[in-house]
Design a protein around this motif. Structure first.
Motif, PDB file in Angstrom:
ATOM      1  N   UNK A   1     -12.238  17.395   6.208  1.00 59.51           N
ATOM      2  CA  UNK A   1     -12.642  17.613   7.602  1.00 59.51           C
ATOM      3  C   UNK A   1     -14.155  17.494   7.799  1.00 59.51           C
ATOM      4  N   UNK A   2     -14.893  17.530   6.702  1.00 56.58           N
ATOM      5  CA  UNK A   2     -16.354  17.375   6.790  1.00 56.58           C
ATOM      6  C   UNK A   2     -16.761  15.900   6.916  1.00 56.58           C
ATOM      7  N   UNK A   3     -15.866  15.020   6.558  1.00 56.64           N
ATOM      8  CA  UNK A   3     -16.249  13.617   6.409  1.00 56.64           C
ATOM      9  C   UNK A   3     -15.598  12.692   7.420  1.00 56.64           C
ATOM     10  N   UNK A   4     -15.261  13.244   8.575  1.00 55.98           N
ATOM     11  CA  UNK A   4     -14.653  12.417   9.611  1.00 55.98           C
ATOM     12  C   UNK A   4     -15.518  12.469  10.857  1.00 55.98           C
ATOM     13  N   UNK A   5     -15.602  11.332  11.541  1.00 55.08           N
ATOM     14  CA  UNK A   5     -16.423  11.270  12.743  1.00 55.08           C
ATOM     15  C   UNK A   5     -15.651  10.570  13.849  1.00 55.08           C
ATOM     16  N   UNK A   6     -15.636  11.177  15.018  1.00 52.79           N
ATOM     17  CA  UNK A   6     -14.924  10.600  16.155  1.00 52.79           C
ATOM     18  C   UNK A   6     -15.925  10.486  17.295  1.00 52.79           C
ATOM     19  N   UNK A   7     -16.039   9.301  17.896  1.00 48.77           N
ATOM     20  CA  UNK A   7     -16.928   9.160  19.048  1.00 48.77           C
ATOM     21  C   UNK A   7     -16.199   8.432  20.172  1.00 48.77           C
ATOM     22  N   UNK A   8     -16.591   8.754  21.384  1.00 50.73           N
ATOM     23  CA  UNK A   8     -16.055   8.061  22.553  1.00 50.73           C
ATOM     24  C   UNK A   8     -17.243   7.674  23.411  1.00 50.73           C
ATOM     25  N   UNK A   9     -17.419   6.377  23.575  1.00 47.98           N
ATOM     26  CA  UNK A   9     -18.557   5.889  24.340  1.00 47.98           C
ATOM     27  C   UNK A   9     -18.090   4.681  25.141  1.00 47.98           C
ATOM     28  N   UNK A  10     -18.312   4.712  26.438  1.00 51.36           N
ATOM     29  CA  UNK A  10     -17.869   3.625  27.316  1.00 51.36           C
ATOM     30  C   UNK A  10     -16.401   3.261  27.095  1.00 51.36           C
ATOM     31  N   UNK A  11     -15.581   4.267  27.000  1.00 51.30           N
ATOM     32  CA  UNK A  11     -14.143   4.079  26.778  1.00 51.30           C
ATOM     33  C   UNK A  11     -13.787   3.459  25.446  1.00 51.30           C
ATOM     34  N   UNK A  12     -14.746   3.382  24.532  1.00 51.49           N
ATOM     35  CA  UNK A  12     -14.471   2.875  23.192  1.00 51.49           C
ATOM     36  C   UNK A  12     -14.373   4.069  22.231  1.00 51.49           C
ATOM     37  N   UNK A  13     -13.174   4.246  21.710  1.00 53.47           N
ATOM     38  CA  UNK A  13     -12.938   5.353  20.784  1.00 53.47           C
ATOM     39  C   UNK A  13     -13.113   4.845  19.361  1.00 53.47           C
ATOM     40  N   UNK A  14     -13.982   5.508  18.599  1.00 54.03           N
ATOM     41  CA  UNK A  14     -14.236   5.085  17.223  1.00 54.03           C
ATOM     42  C   UNK A  14     -13.872   6.224  16.290  1.00 54.03           C
ATOM     43  N   UNK A  15     -13.090   5.917  15.285  1.00 56.63           N
ATOM     44  CA  UNK A  15     -12.823   6.926  14.269  1.00 56.63           C
ATOM     45  C   UNK A  15     -13.256   6.383  12.919  1.00 56.63           C
ATOM     46  N   UNK A  16     -13.931   7.239  12.177  1.00 58.01           N
ATOM     47  CA  UNK A  16     -14.428   6.827  10.874  1.00 58.01           C
ATOM     48  C   UNK A  16     -14.242   7.988   9.902  1.00 58.01           C
ATOM     49  N   UNK A  17     -13.710   7.688   8.748  1.00 55.47           N
ATOM     50  CA  UNK A  17     -13.524   8.718   7.728  1.00 55.47           C
ATOM     51  C   UNK A  17     -14.085   8.238   6.414  1.00 55.47           C
ATOM     52  N   UNK A  18     -14.791   9.105   5.729  1.00 59.34           N
ATOM     53  CA  UNK A  18     -15.351   8.732   4.428  1.00 59.34           C
ATOM     54  C   UNK A  18     -14.625   9.475   3.316  1.00 59.34           C
ATOM     55  N   UNK A  19     -14.205   8.725   2.328  1.00 61.99           N
ATOM     56  CA  UNK A  19     -13.503   9.361   1.214  1.00 61.99           C
ATOM     57  C   UNK A  19     -14.527   9.877   0.210  1.00 61.99           C
ATOM     58  N   UNK A  20     -14.197  10.990  -0.406  1.00 61.98           N
ATOM     59  CA  UNK A  20     -15.075  11.536  -1.435  1.00 61.98           C
ATOM     60  C   UNK A  20     -14.809  10.829  -2.757  1.00 61.98           C
TER      61      UNK A  20
END
Lengths: 132, 144
Positions: A50-69
């Motif tokens: 849960x520390x390594x996930x990032x979710x952003x919403x900008x101009x209706x563009x949803x981005x999800x990014x997760x980094x594996x350890x």
């Protein structure tokens, strides 16, 4: 009917987009469902905390990014491998108007669970038809 | 066999290169059923023993059974779909669900009786220590 047998899908490597961080990226498998008041998105990202996930919403563009350890693999040598490991990345453009401040995200057992509430105006409303 | 070891703080491309090198090219035979079977497995070793890592996100650990018999380790369980309820429109449905069972055979050097498993961030990690007899030993030379 016998229960469905689960099969493994080959991980989809991300192509066509270059990331500043080196290494392969994979597309997480997602379920997206729409309720009257919200969208829910579930994304499989095994190996991401849960520390390594990032979710952003900008101009209706949803981005999800997760980094594996990589710490788990310290000092290990592979003997046999069936899958490769990499960070996860995926983007969706949303047609629905989402209340960005009310988005809720949780990581549970390697699954990102996102709740994206619709803004009031986007919720279905029943319009009364008055008899003239 | 010359195997490159991961040092601490290694970058992800190093890990990916090493994993790639062993894809479809096992260093040892584990009697596995092959690709497409769920969950996908990676098997590693270090000085202490073997580490089996299975990618299986979104499982209820109480629904996963790990058993061993002789040299065979079996992982069995079910990945259940979420209950979304009626009147819900799916825009995408890519995640799959169902029952699974996989077995692998470890060489005799490992002590399955002492295997330990944990489920962390959607990864099942099973550590199987080396059998005492298989551990490297120093033999002292006695003075004549």
């Amino acid at each position: 009917m016998s229960p469905q047998e689960l099969t493994a899908k080959e991980k989809q490597e991300l192509s066509g987009q270059e990331k500043t961080r080196p290494g392969r990226y994979y597309q997480p498998d997602v379920d997206i469902c729409e309720f009257s008041d919200r969208l829910e998105l579930w994304a499989d990202m095994p190996g991401v905390s849960d520390q390594d996930v990032q979710v952003t919403l900008e101009n209706n563009l949803l981005t999800i990014e997760g980094r594996v350890g990589t710490g788990l693999y310290d000092g290990l040598s592979p003997l046999y491998t069936e899958y490769n490991v990499g960070n996860y990345f995926r983007q969706f453009s949303l047609h629905e108007s989402i209340d960005a401040n009310a988005i809720k995200a949780a990581m549970r057992n390697g699954v990102l669970e996102l709740v994206l509430p619709k803004v009031e105006a986007a919720k279905p409303r029943r319009i009364e038809v008055r008899v003239a | 066999m010359a195997l490159l070891r991961f040092g601490s703080d290694f970058p992800i491309p190093t890990l990916q290169r090493e994993l790639e090198r062993f894809l479809r090219n096992p260093a040892i035979s584990l009697g596995l059923s092959g690709y497409g079977a769920y969950p996908p497995l990676n098997v590693f070793e270090n000085d202490h023993g073997a580490v089996v890592v299975a990618e299986m996100a979104g499982l209820d650990p109480s629904q996963v059974n790990i058993g061993c018999q002789g040299r065979t380790l079996t992982i069995r369980g079910e990945r259940k779909p979420r209950e979304a309820g009626n009147g819900v429109a799916y825009h995408r449905r890519e995640r799959s669900f169902g029952e699974f069972s996989r077995s692998l055979q470890l060489p005799e050097d490992y002590d399955l009786e002492k295997a330990e498993a944990k489920y962390e961030n959607g990864l099942l990690i099973i550590r199987v220590p080396k059998a005492e007899a298989a551990k490297p030993r120093q033999i002292t030379i006695q003075a004549g």
